[in-house]
Structures are given as C-alpha cells and as structure tokens.
Motif scaffolding. Sequence first.
Motif, PDB file in Angstrom:
ATOM      1  N   TYR A 121     -37.645  10.941  -4.100  1.00  0.00           N
ATOM      2  CA  TYR A 121     -37.820   9.677  -4.838  1.00  0.00           C
ATOM      3  C   TYR A 121     -39.055   8.911  -4.366  1.00  0.00           C
ATOM      4  CZ  TYR A 121     -33.118  10.299  -6.684  1.00  0.00           C
ATOM      5  OH  TYR A 121     -32.009  10.786  -7.327  1.00  0.00           O
ATOM      6  N   PHE A 163     -34.200  13.683   0.147  1.00  0.00           N
ATOM      7  CA  PHE A 163     -34.036  12.804  -1.014  1.00  0.00           C
ATOM      8  C   PHE A 163     -35.017  11.625  -0.959  1.00  0.00           C
ATOM      9  CE2 PHE A 163     -29.791  14.901  -1.143  1.00  0.00           C
ATOM     10  CZ  PHE A 163     -29.958  15.502  -2.388  1.00  0.00           C
ATOM     11  N   THR A 164     -35.361  11.185   0.240  1.00  0.00           N
ATOM     12  CA  THR A 164     -36.388  10.142   0.368  1.00  0.00           C
ATOM     13  C   THR A 164     -37.712  10.665  -0.169  1.00  0.00           C
ATOM     14  OG1 THR A 164     -35.305   9.201   2.297  1.00  0.00           O
ATOM     15  CG2 THR A 164     -37.616   8.667   2.014  1.00  0.00           C
ATOM     16  N   ILE A 176     -29.682   7.499  -2.382  1.00  0.00           N
ATOM     17  CA  ILE A 176     -30.165   8.507  -1.432  1.00  0.00           C
ATOM     18  C   ILE A 176     -29.091   8.793  -0.387  1.00  0.00           C
ATOM     19  CG2 ILE A 176     -31.822   8.870   0.456  1.00  0.00           C
ATOM     20  CD1 ILE A 176     -33.911   7.398  -1.327  1.00  0.00           C
ATOM     21  N   GLU A 230     -30.317  -0.384  -4.313  1.00  0.00           N
ATOM     22  CA  GLU A 230     -29.557   0.648  -5.042  1.00  0.00           C
ATOM     23  C   GLU A 230     -30.147   2.046  -4.909  1.00  0.00           C
ATOM     24  OE1 GLU A 230     -29.839  -1.656  -8.708  1.00  0.00           O
ATOM     25  OE2 GLU A 230     -30.915   0.018  -9.583  1.00  0.00           O
ATOM     26  N   LEU A 231     -31.475   2.168  -4.774  1.00  0.00           N
ATOM     27  CA  LEU A 231     -32.054   3.507  -4.617  1.00  0.00           C
ATOM     28  C   LEU A 231     -31.675   4.083  -3.249  1.00  0.00           C
ATOM     29  CD1 LEU A 231     -33.805   5.866  -5.537  1.00  0.00           C
ATOM     30  CD2 LEU A 231     -35.794   4.666  -4.633  1.00  0.00           C
ATOM     31  N   GLN A 232     -31.752   3.238  -2.219  1.00  0.00           N
ATOM     32  CA  GLN A 232     -31.377   3.717  -0.885  1.00  0.00           C
ATOM     33  C   GLN A 232     -29.901   4.124  -0.847  1.00  0.00           C
ATOM     34  OE1 GLN A 232     -33.604   4.334   1.403  1.00  0.00           O
ATOM     35  NE2 GLN A 232     -35.159   3.512   0.040  1.00  0.00           N
TER      36      GLN A 232
END
Lengths: 66, 151
Positions: free
Chosen positions: B150, B146-147, B96, B91-93
């Motif tokens: 986070y 964004f990588t 992003i 979900e984080l990827q």
Amino acid sequence: MKNRLRVLRAEREWSQAVLAERLDVSRQTVNALETGKYDPSLPLAFKIARLFELQIEDIFDPGGAV
Amino acid sequence: MTERDEATHTTFWKTVTGACGTPTDRRNNRRIVAWALAWAVGLTLAAQTLKGRIFHLEAGSWEAWVVALVPVVVCLGFIHAYLRFVRGTDELQRLIQLQALAVGFGAGVLLLLHWELFEFAGMPAMDPSDAAMVPVFAWIVSQLYFTWRYR
C-alpha cells in the motif's frame, strides 16, 4: 476508484504530510488514496469532502481506476 | 526522488523502526516496543530461574508459580498496548494489521495442524517455543509486505 485528491491537494499547495495531518491519518494513507491503492471508508470520504468543501462525488468517481 | 518514492522509502524504514504513522501511532508504537522488550526479558529471566540457572525454586511452590506467571502478565500488557495501537491508528494501518494478523494466525494454525504430518514425513521435532516464533515471524514479515503493497 478514481479520485481527484492529488489535484485538489496540489491546488492548495499542501504536501502529503500536511493533508495527512489535517485528516488525522498517516502520510502512507494519503499516498495510498492518491494512487488508488486504497479506497477510503465512508467517514473518511466525508472528512475529505468537508476539508475540501466539496461533495464526495466531486472528489471520488467509482467509475474506474486511477 | 519523487514524492511517491520518498513516501515509500520513508514509510518502509519508519515501519521497520516503528516510527510510522501519526503522532498517536508513534506514541503507541513506543509503548508496544517497551512492552515487547519487557516481555522478552521477563520470559528469559523466568525460564532461566525455573531451570535453576539463577537460583533454585521448588517445582510446584508458590514462588515458582509467581515466576512463571510474571511474563504472562507482561504479555497481557503487550496485548493491551497492541490493541491500543490498533484502535488509535488510521483505517489503512488497521487494514494492514488485519491482513498481517490473518497471515500470522494462518501460519500458526497451518503449523500446529500439519507439523505432526511433517514429522512423520521426516522433519525434525520442533521445540514448542520455536514453533511459537513461526506465527510471530509471519506476522512481522506480513506487516512489512502489506506496508510495501500500500506504499
């Protein structure tokens, strides 16, 4: 949102990579969760709670930042 | 180097090299890279062929249309591979990617809607293929940003 993920992981002597593998997420995601930069979805929060055999509210505290 | 520093360092370079994420992500990343390379080669060969630099094709002939459509089909393969990556990643990827796509799309819309104004203001005329690279570039740079954010 504040969480106890890093403490719980350390208690079990798991690396971020091991926890990531058990949760089927990337290591970056585990790191972002631990540092409070990212709050998990409800399904992931349940998955984390099940893995540590705790209630969600025992791990996550919506009261404040990390 | 702390665990966090190490995670940041490896995640950034793994993102740059397309080796970031879960084993599924890495597999899907390899597919994306393969399709992207095939697309770049197909696009270059098709353009050179249709310009008559490899061999001559009559404009409007079915052969010319086939050559023009081959990179389009390869591009659809790239889009399919990218969708597969997005569906398979965590979900984080996904977040992003969503944010990076928003920036890329925004940059494309901004450029399309405002370039004429910029030309009137004195900017040089832009080739459409160069203009298409702006949202792609914005998307790639945003992914890296964004990588990092986070990390």
